[in-house]
Design a protein around this motif. Structure first.
Motif, mmCIF file in Angstrom:
data_model
loop_
_atom_site.group_PDB
_atom_site.id
_atom_site.type_symbol
_atom_site.label_atom_id
_atom_site.label_comp_id
_atom_site.label_asym_id
_atom_site.label_seq_id
_atom_site.Cartn_x
_atom_site.Cartn_y
_atom_site.Cartn_z
ATOM 1 N N PRO A 43 0.328 -0.953 0.007
ATOM 2 C CA PRO A 43 0.284 -0.789 0.067
ATOM 3 C C PRO A 43 0.934 1.060 -0.133
ATOM 4 N N PRO A 44 0.251 2.497 -0.293
ATOM 5 C CA PRO A 44 0.559 3.774 0.319
ATOM 6 C C PRO A 44 1.410 3.574 1.240
ATOM 7 N N LEU A 45 2.668 4.349 1.445
ATOM 8 C CA LEU A 45 3.925 4.039 2.891
ATOM 9 C C LEU A 45 4.846 5.206 2.977
ATOM 10 N N VAL A 47 7.738 8.005 3.175
ATOM 11 C CA VAL A 47 9.479 7.488 4.310
ATOM 12 C C VAL A 47 9.218 9.293 4.601
ATOM 13 N N PHE A 48 8.357 9.296 5.713
ATOM 14 C CA PHE A 48 9.394 10.813 6.258
ATOM 15 C C PHE A 48 10.269 11.815 5.548
ATOM 16 N N ASN A 49 11.188 11.395 5.970
ATOM 17 C CA ASN A 49 12.778 12.029 5.776
ATOM 18 C C ASN A 49 13.925 11.703 4.852
ATOM 19 N N GLN A 78 2.424 3.662 -5.031
ATOM 20 C CA GLN A 78 3.781 4.664 -4.726
ATOM 21 C C GLN A 78 2.607 5.554 -3.148
ATOM 22 N N GLU A 79 3.522 6.232 -2.637
ATOM 23 C CA GLU A 79 3.223 6.565 -0.902
ATOM 24 C C GLU A 79 2.325 8.094 -1.224
ATOM 25 N N ALA A 80 0.961 8.299 -0.190
ATOM 26 C CA ALA A 80 0.862 9.724 -0.783
ATOM 27 C C ALA A 80 1.785 10.777 -1.172
ATOM 28 N N THR A 81 1.314 11.965 -2.255
ATOM 29 C CA THR A 81 2.142 12.398 -2.912
ATOM 30 C C THR A 81 1.217 13.793 -2.723
ATOM 31 N N ALA A 264 -9.818 -0.305 0.813
ATOM 32 C CA ALA A 264 -10.414 -0.776 1.625
ATOM 33 C C ALA A 264 -9.670 -0.302 3.467
ATOM 34 N N PHE A 265 -10.201 0.655 4.085
ATOM 35 C CA PHE A 265 -8.844 1.238 5.774
ATOM 36 C C PHE A 265 -9.980 1.206 6.288
ATOM 37 N N ILE A 266 -9.602 2.168 7.706
ATOM 38 C CA ILE A 266 -10.781 1.894 9.198
ATOM 39 C C ILE A 266 -11.499 3.110 8.619
ATOM 40 N N ALA A 324 -4.639 -8.874 -0.757
ATOM 41 C CA ALA A 324 -4.173 -9.168 0.586
ATOM 42 C C ALA A 324 -2.890 -7.400 0.436
ATOM 43 N N VAL A 325 -3.174 -6.571 1.298
ATOM 44 C CA VAL A 325 -2.423 -5.556 1.667
ATOM 45 C C VAL A 325 -0.829 -5.683 2.694
ATOM 46 N N ILE A 326 -0.180 -5.609 2.210
ATOM 47 C CA ILE A 326 0.799 -5.914 3.170
ATOM 48 C C ILE A 326 1.612 -4.100 3.151
ATOM 49 N N GLY A 327 1.670 -4.057 4.361
ATOM 50 C CA GLY A 327 2.047 -2.798 4.563
ATOM 51 C C GLY A 327 3.536 -2.318 5.640
ATOM 52 N N MET A 356 8.857 3.769 13.502
ATOM 53 C CA MET A 356 10.587 3.883 13.312
ATOM 54 C C MET A 356 10.343 5.006 11.758
ATOM 55 N N TRP A 357 9.615 3.779 10.473
ATOM 56 C CA TRP A 357 9.858 4.756 9.738
ATOM 57 C C TRP A 357 8.718 5.922 9.262
ATOM 58 N N LYS A 358 8.591 6.852 10.564
ATOM 59 C CA LYS A 358 8.334 8.352 10.385
ATOM 60 C C LYS A 358 9.344 9.088 11.261
ATOM 61 N N VAL A 359 10.089 8.221 11.532
ATOM 62 C CA VAL A 359 11.358 8.642 12.172
ATOM 63 C C VAL A 359 12.581 8.858 11.557
HETATM 64 C C1 LIG Z 1 5.934 4.947 8.227
HETATM 65 C C2 LIG Z 1 4.070 4.851 7.165
HETATM 66 C C3 LIG Z 1 3.501 5.462 6.599
HETATM 67 C C4 LIG Z 1 1.952 5.531 5.642
HETATM 68 N N1 LIG Z 1 1.854 5.756 4.866
HETATM 69 C C5 LIG Z 1 0.321 5.924 4.219
HETATM 70 C C6 LIG Z 1 0.322 6.718 2.814
HETATM 71 O O1 LIG Z 1 1.496 7.179 2.994
HETATM 72 N N2 LIG Z 1 -1.033 6.582 2.628
HETATM 73 C C7 LIG Z 1 -1.731 5.641 3.111
HETATM 74 O O2 LIG Z 1 -2.949 5.838 2.797
HETATM 75 N N3 LIG Z 1 -1.312 4.900 4.390
HETATM 76 C C8 LIG Z 1 -0.428 5.241 4.591
HETATM 77 N N4 LIG Z 1 -0.022 3.609 5.720
HETATM 78 C C9 LIG Z 1 -0.807 2.945 5.913
HETATM 79 C C10 LIG Z 1 -0.086 1.898 5.504
HETATM 80 O O3 LIG Z 1 -1.168 1.913 4.512
HETATM 81 C C11 LIG Z 1 -1.627 0.303 5.868
HETATM 82 O O4 LIG Z 1 -2.815 0.369 5.531
HETATM 83 C C12 LIG Z 1 -1.289 0.607 7.623
HETATM 84 O O5 LIG Z 1 0.322 0.509 7.897
HETATM 85 C C13 LIG Z 1 -1.578 -1.203 7.826
HETATM 86 O O6 LIG Z 1 -1.455 -2.132 6.996
HETATM 87 P P1 LIG Z 1 -0.125 -2.974 7.692
HETATM 88 O O7 LIG Z 1 -0.474 -3.110 9.149
HETATM 89 O O8 LIG Z 1 -0.313 -3.687 6.500
HETATM 90 O O9 LIG Z 1 0.817 -1.879 7.787
HETATM 91 C C14 LIG Z 1 1.014 4.589 6.779
HETATM 92 C C15 LIG Z 1 1.499 3.331 7.034
HETATM 93 C C16 LIG Z 1 2.869 4.046 8.141
HETATM 94 C C17 LIG Z 1 3.344 2.683 8.747
#
Ligand SMILES: Cc1cc2nc3c(=O)[nH]c(=O)nc-3n(C[C@H](O)[C@H](O)[C@H](O)COP(=O)(O)O)c2cc1C
Ligand code: SF4
Length: 379
Positions: A43-45, A47-49, A78-81, A264-266, A324-327, A356-359
């Motif tokens: 999923p989109p993730l 990376v903060f820094n 690709q991550e949130a842009t 889907a998410f919450i 199946a989404v693996i974050g 820690m990916w946020k830090v």
């Molecule tokens: C470091 C980090 C960055 C994330 N960035 C995004 C994002 O850019 N867009 C988004 O919809 N969700 C984002 N999420 C949520 C993940 O996409 C995912 O839905 C969430 O981590 C739950 O899935 P998991 O239990 O497999 O990690 C982020 C989560 C983490 C931990």
């Protein structure tokens, strides 16, 4: 979502014995015109820094997506842009608010294509969760506590909402110019689009009221007008926005207005009612995906807490979801899909209180543990 309900943890579903152990996980399928080689989605993730305030793609991002797209998933989103400077979740995130950002993004689009998968990026606006206090906005003046901190959002005028619609459409235009095959609208997590959909947050009485979804109508129509015919538009959608029935209505609305998939998410942490039957074996996010799957015909993705191939397989079977989404599992191990396919231990997220990916991504304990375990095996 830190919820202590990891799917596939020590309690049962260990890694499988290679690809043949799975009925669904490694079956190919089609998303629009695109062949997707299996049911694993990164999923989109954010990376903060790794970037700077320019929002432009850094060398580190390119390497990261090279690794993720070659890691065995069928799809990587690709991550949130950020569609505007003021809509940034963090000031170092990727941006798509000006044409100067297109060149870097086109490098990323090529990375996806080189790995033989469609290039899809997530268009986002942080709303009340913008990093800079002065940027925080909401459908109406609003105050909430998110991640333990109080956030105050200034109410948006109708004119500002029209400009924000255009920001999303312009973001999609730049994605098309950069070579992307699709976009995902980030309508979850309490960011702007999630706030607009959530009747508890969006208490407007004008045409932008939550139930009218005017913002989304304009954005969907605006993107379709400028996009090539096969361009994908997906939605990251809260299933509980604010309650399950609303999430299901929203999913049906997006399907009938041309969405190609629902990721889907919450929903909005501080304004939602989670629910699931006691007998349902997985968490609410997965339950939401199952219910959305039952309501719509477009592909639905299920996320949260999936840590092993067995867990992913069981979620696919229990929900009927297409992916199946693996974050965080993919942050711990960019090669998650290949390892599961080969029957190797893919590692495990340690569910840190603050990821820690946020830090500092280099300090991810799950990743460090996996490296240690593997080094031990080769000694
Ligand atoms: C470091 C980090 C960055 C994330 N960035 C995004 C994002 O850019 N867009 C988004 O919809 N969700 C984002 N999420 C949520 C993940 O996409 C995912 O839905 C969430 O981590 C739950 O899935 P998991 O239990 O497999 O990690 C982020 C989560 C983490 C931990
Ligand atoms: S830092 Fe690593 S181990 Fe910790 S929550 Fe994030 S992905 Fe999981």
């Amino acid at each position: 979502m830190k919820d202590g309900r990891e799917i596939g943890g020590q309690s049962g579903m260990g890694q499988g014995a290679g690809e043949t152990a799975y009925e669904r996980l490694f079956t190919p399928w089609k998303l629009g015109k695109f062949e997707i080689r299996n049911r694993i989605c990164v999923p989109p993730l954010v990376v903060f820094n790794w970037g700077d305030e320019s929002g432009r793609v850094s060398e580190k991002s390119v390497r990261h997506y090279e690794a993720l797209t070659r890691g065995g998933a069928g799809l990587v989103i690709q991550e949130a842009t950020s569609v505007s400077r003021g809509g940034r979740i963090t000031c170092t995130m990727l941006g798509i608010w000006e044409d100067g950002q297109i060149e870097g993004l086109s490098r990323l689009a090529r990375v996806f294509h080189d790995a033989d998968m469609p290039a899809i990026l997530q268009l986002s606006h942080a709303g009340i969760l913008a990093e800079r206090e002065a940027d925080r906005v909401a459908p109406v003046p609003y105050r909430c506590v998110a991640d333990g901190a109080e956030r105050v959002g200034r109410g948006l005028s109708a004119e500002e909402l029209v400009r924000l619609e255009q920001d999303f459409i312009d973001g999609a235009r730049r994605a098309i110019q950069a070579g992307y095959d699709g976009v995902e609208l980030h309508a979850s997590h309490g960011y702007l689009l999630s706030e607009l959909l959530n009747g508890r947050m969006n208490q407007r009485t004008d045409a932008y009221a939550a139930s009218d979804r005017l913002f989304f109508l304009h954005v969907m129509e605006g993107i379709r007008r400028i996009a090539p015919p096969d361009f994908l538009i997906g939605v990251r959608l809260g299933a509980f926005e604010p309650a399950l029935e609303d999430g299901l209505e929203n999913a049906a609305w997006f399907e009938s207005h041309g969405a190609d998939f629902i990721d889907a998410f919450i929903g909005c942490d501080w304004a939602m009612d989670l629910e699931k039957p006691d007998t349902f074996p997985f968490n609410e996010s997965i339950y939401g995906a199952k219910r959305i799957r039952e309501r719509v015909s477009v592909p639905v993705f299920a996320v949260s807490g999936i840590s092993t191939g067995r867990g992913a397989e069981e979620v696919l079977k229990a929900t009927g979801a297409d992916m199946a989404v693996i974050g965080r599992g993919s942050l711990v191990n960019e090669n998650w899909g290949n390892d599961v396919r080969a029957g190797r231990n893919p590692g495990r997220c340690q569910e840190c209180a603050r990821c820690m990916w946020k830090v500092d991504a280099d300090r991810c304990p799950g990743h460090l543990l996996l490296e240690k375990e593997r080094a031990g095996q080769t000694e």
